[in-house]
Design an enzyme around this catalytic site. Sequence first.
Site, PDB file in Angstrom:
ATOM      1  N   MET A 271       3.490  11.578   4.433  1.00 17.57           N
ATOM      2  CA  MET A 271       2.337  11.902   3.590  1.00 17.57           C
ATOM      3  C   MET A 271       1.079  12.172   4.415  1.00 17.57           C
ATOM      4  O   MET A 271       0.327  13.101   4.130  1.00 17.57           O
ATOM      5  CB  MET A 271       2.055  10.760   2.606  1.00 17.57           C
ATOM      6  CG  MET A 271       3.244  10.407   1.708  1.00 17.57           C
ATOM      7  SD  MET A 271       3.835  11.755   0.692  1.00 17.57           S
ATOM      8  CE  MET A 271       2.537  11.826  -0.528  1.00 17.57           C
TER       9      MET A 271
ATOM     10  N   THR B   2       6.947   1.534   7.831  1.00 15.54           N
ATOM     11  CA  THR B   2       8.195   2.303   7.854  1.00 15.54           C
ATOM     12  C   THR B   2       8.688   2.498   9.287  1.00 15.54           C
ATOM     13  O   THR B   2       7.948   2.325  10.248  1.00 15.54           O
ATOM     14  CB  THR B   2       7.998   3.672   7.193  1.00 15.54           C
ATOM     15  OG1 THR B   2       6.939   4.367   7.874  1.00 15.54           O
ATOM     16  CG2 THR B   2       7.629   3.518   5.731  1.00 15.54           C
TER      17      THR B   2
ATOM     18  N   TYR C 104       7.814  -1.889  -2.251  1.00 16.07           N
ATOM     19  CA  TYR C 104       7.430  -0.477  -2.378  1.00 16.07           C
ATOM     20  C   TYR C 104       8.651   0.328  -2.809  1.00 16.07           C
ATOM     21  O   TYR C 104       8.838   0.595  -3.983  1.00 16.07           O
ATOM     22  CB  TYR C 104       6.836   0.076  -1.074  1.00 16.07           C
ATOM     23  CG  TYR C 104       6.388   1.521  -1.217  1.00 16.07           C
ATOM     24  CD1 TYR C 104       5.082   1.826  -1.572  1.00 16.07           C
ATOM     25  CD2 TYR C 104       7.264   2.578  -1.003  1.00 16.07           C
ATOM     26  CE1 TYR C 104       4.662   3.138  -1.721  1.00 16.07           C
ATOM     27  CE2 TYR C 104       6.864   3.894  -1.154  1.00 16.07           C
ATOM     28  CZ  TYR C 104       5.558   4.173  -1.512  1.00 16.07           C
ATOM     29  OH  TYR C 104       5.174   5.478  -1.662  1.00 16.07           O
TER      30      TYR C 104
ATOM     31  N   ASP D 211      -0.333   3.338  -4.757  1.00 15.81           N
ATOM     32  CA  ASP D 211      -1.574   3.652  -5.465  1.00 15.81           C
ATOM     33  C   ASP D 211      -2.669   3.881  -4.428  1.00 15.81           C
ATOM     34  O   ASP D 211      -3.545   3.060  -4.222  1.00 15.81           O
ATOM     35  CB  ASP D 211      -1.942   2.506  -6.413  1.00 15.81           C
ATOM     36  CG  ASP D 211      -3.081   2.862  -7.357  1.00 15.81           C
ATOM     37  OD1 ASP D 211      -3.484   4.037  -7.378  1.00 15.81           O
ATOM     38  OD2 ASP D 211      -3.561   1.961  -8.064  1.00 15.81           O
TER      39      ASP D 211
ATOM     40  N   ALA E 179       0.838  -1.195   0.000  1.00 17.00           N
ATOM     41  CA  ALA E 179       0.000   0.000   0.000  1.00 17.00           C
ATOM     42  C   ALA E 179       0.875   1.248   0.000  1.00 17.00           C
ATOM     43  O   ALA E 179       2.013   1.227   0.459  1.00 17.00           O
ATOM     44  CB  ALA E 179      -0.907   0.000   1.227  1.00 17.00           C
ATOM     45  N   GLY E 180       0.297   2.342  -0.514  1.00 14.61           N
ATOM     46  CA  GLY E 180       0.994   3.621  -0.509  1.00 14.61           C
ATOM     47  C   GLY E 180       1.353   4.115  -1.889  1.00 14.61           C
ATOM     48  O   GLY E 180       1.388   5.316  -2.134  1.00 14.61           O
TER      49      GLY E 180
ATOM     50  N   GLY F 202      12.172  -2.972   2.920  1.00  8.92           N
ATOM     51  CA  GLY F 202      13.572  -2.948   2.503  1.00  8.92           C
ATOM     52  C   GLY F 202      13.992  -3.990   1.495  1.00  8.92           C
ATOM     53  O   GLY F 202      15.190  -4.228   1.315  1.00  8.92           O
TER      54      GLY F 202
ATOM     55  N   SER G 199       1.243   3.507  10.643  1.00  4.68           N
ATOM     56  CA  SER G 199       1.861   4.657   9.994  1.00  4.68           C
ATOM     57  C   SER G 199       2.345   5.629  11.061  1.00  4.68           C
ATOM     58  O   SER G 199       1.610   5.930  12.011  1.00  4.68           O
ATOM     59  CB  SER G 199       0.869   5.368   9.070  1.00  4.68           C
ATOM     60  OG  SER G 199       1.399   6.609   8.650  1.00  4.68           O
TER      61      SER G 199
ATOM     62  N   ASN H 286      -6.243  -1.240   1.880  1.00  4.57           N
ATOM     63  CA  ASN H 286      -5.636  -0.855   3.143  1.00  4.57           C
ATOM     64  C   ASN H 286      -6.429   0.322   3.725  1.00  4.57           C
ATOM     65  O   ASN H 286      -6.626   1.335   3.062  1.00  4.57           O
ATOM     66  CB  ASN H 286      -4.176  -0.468   2.885  1.00  4.57           C
ATOM     67  CG  ASN H 286      -3.392  -0.201   4.149  1.00  4.57           C
ATOM     68  OD1 ASN H 286      -3.707   0.699   4.897  1.00  4.57           O
ATOM     69  ND2 ASN H 286      -2.319  -0.967   4.334  1.00  4.57           N
TER      70      ASN H 286
ATOM     71  N   PHE I  22      -1.632   9.939   5.068  1.00  9.84           N
ATOM     72  CA  PHE I  22      -2.869   9.342   4.525  1.00  9.84           C
ATOM     73  C   PHE I  22      -3.597  10.318   3.585  1.00  9.84           C
ATOM     74  O   PHE I  22      -4.821  10.481   3.655  1.00  9.84           O
ATOM     75  CB  PHE I  22      -3.826   8.914   5.638  1.00  9.84           C
ATOM     76  CG  PHE I  22      -3.411   7.717   6.442  1.00  9.84           C
ATOM     77  CD1 PHE I  22      -2.322   6.935   6.072  1.00  9.84           C
ATOM     78  CD2 PHE I  22      -4.111   7.362   7.590  1.00  9.84           C
ATOM     79  CE1 PHE I  22      -1.953   5.826   6.825  1.00  9.84           C
ATOM     80  CE2 PHE I  22      -3.756   6.255   8.348  1.00  9.84           C
ATOM     81  CZ  PHE I  22      -2.667   5.489   7.962  1.00  9.84           C
TER      82      PHE I  22
END
Length: 346
Positions: free
Chosen positions: A113, A250, A321, A65, A62-63, A300, A178, A142, A115
Site C-alpha cells: 500500500m 508483515t 488484522y 482504518d 493498524a492498517g 498471523g 513497513s 500509528n 502508507f
Amino acid sequence: MLYTLIRKFLFSLDPETAHGLAMSGIDFLHKSRLACAMTPPVPSCPVNMMGLTFPNPVGLAAGLDKNAEHIDALAALGFGFIEVGTVTPRPQPGNPKPRMFRIPEKQAIINRMGFNNEGVDKLLANVAASQFARNGGILGINIGKNFDTPIEKAADDYLICLERVYTAASYVAVNISSPNTKNLRELQKDDALDALLASLKARQMQLADKHGKYVPLALKIAPDLEDVQIQSIADLLRQHRMDAVIATNTTLSREEVKGCPNAEETGGLSGAPVFERSTAVLKKLSAALAGEVPIIGVGGIMDGEQAAAKIEAGASLVQLYTGFIYRGPELVAEASAAAAKAIGKR
C-alpha cells in the site's frame, strides 16, 4: 456462517474495493444497531499495560482504518483497543494499484500500500468526530514518514506526527517496519534507531510537560530480523525506556506461500504464513527484554489458540488484522477468551 457468506461475496471483488465496501457495511451495522447480530459476546479481561487499562487483550492492528474513519463501528465489534493509521504528516496516495493481493488457500494477504492516507490533519478531524476515545476507549495512533522525505530526515516526520497526535492518542505507535516505503526498515539499524528513539523520547517528555499528560510510545518492528538485531533492538528499547514494542509487522519472506498465485507479488505478507516467524521473534524479544518493556503480539493470529500462543510467548496484548478479514467478528471474541485464559495461567 453469515460472515462466511459475506466473505465469499467480498472475495469475488478486487481487494481494495472489497475493503471499502466492508468498512461501509460495518458502519451501517453500527449506525443501525445491528452490530450485535454479528458479534459474539467478548469476555471482560482487564489488562494493565503502559499505564492504561485495556478492557480485554485483543486489539485491531493498524492498517485496516488508516484515516480513523470507522473507529466507533470497529470498536462495537468487541475490540479492547483500536489502532488507526499509519498516518503521515502530509496526505499521500501510496503506491500504484493494484497493490493488495489475496492468497486464500494460505489465509494470507500481500500488500504494498505504501502508507496511503489523507494526512494527519484529516485523521485528527475523524478522531475528534468519534465517540470511542471521548468515552474512554483506548485508541492507538500509528505514525510514519512521507515517502518523499529522505531517510536521513525521517525523524522530522515522526516528530511532526507525534506532536500533532499527542493529545488525541491513548498511545502512539512508531512504524519503522513497513516494507512498502523505500529504506524505512533502515531505521531499525543500531545507530539510526538509537538516534530516532532519543529524539522521540525527548519530544515525548516535552509534550508531557506541556499538556500535563503522559502518552506512551510503542515501537513496531519487523519479523525479518536476525537474533543479533533482536538483541540490539531490545537493548535500545530498554535504554530509551520505551513504553512498549509491537511485534511484528508483515514479512518479506515467501517461504510459506511458494507456488501459490500472487506469491511473487512484492510487498509485505500477512496472515497465517507469518505466524511462526512473528511468534519466534516475539519469544526471543521477550527473553531479551526480561519483562522490562511490554510486548503487543501481532502477526498471523487466525484462531484463539494462536492468540494464546502469543501470550505464552511473552505478549501482554495481541492485535488482529488479516485474521479478522478471513474470520470476521467471531475471531475477536474467540481470541479474547483464549488470550484471557492464557493470561490467567501466568
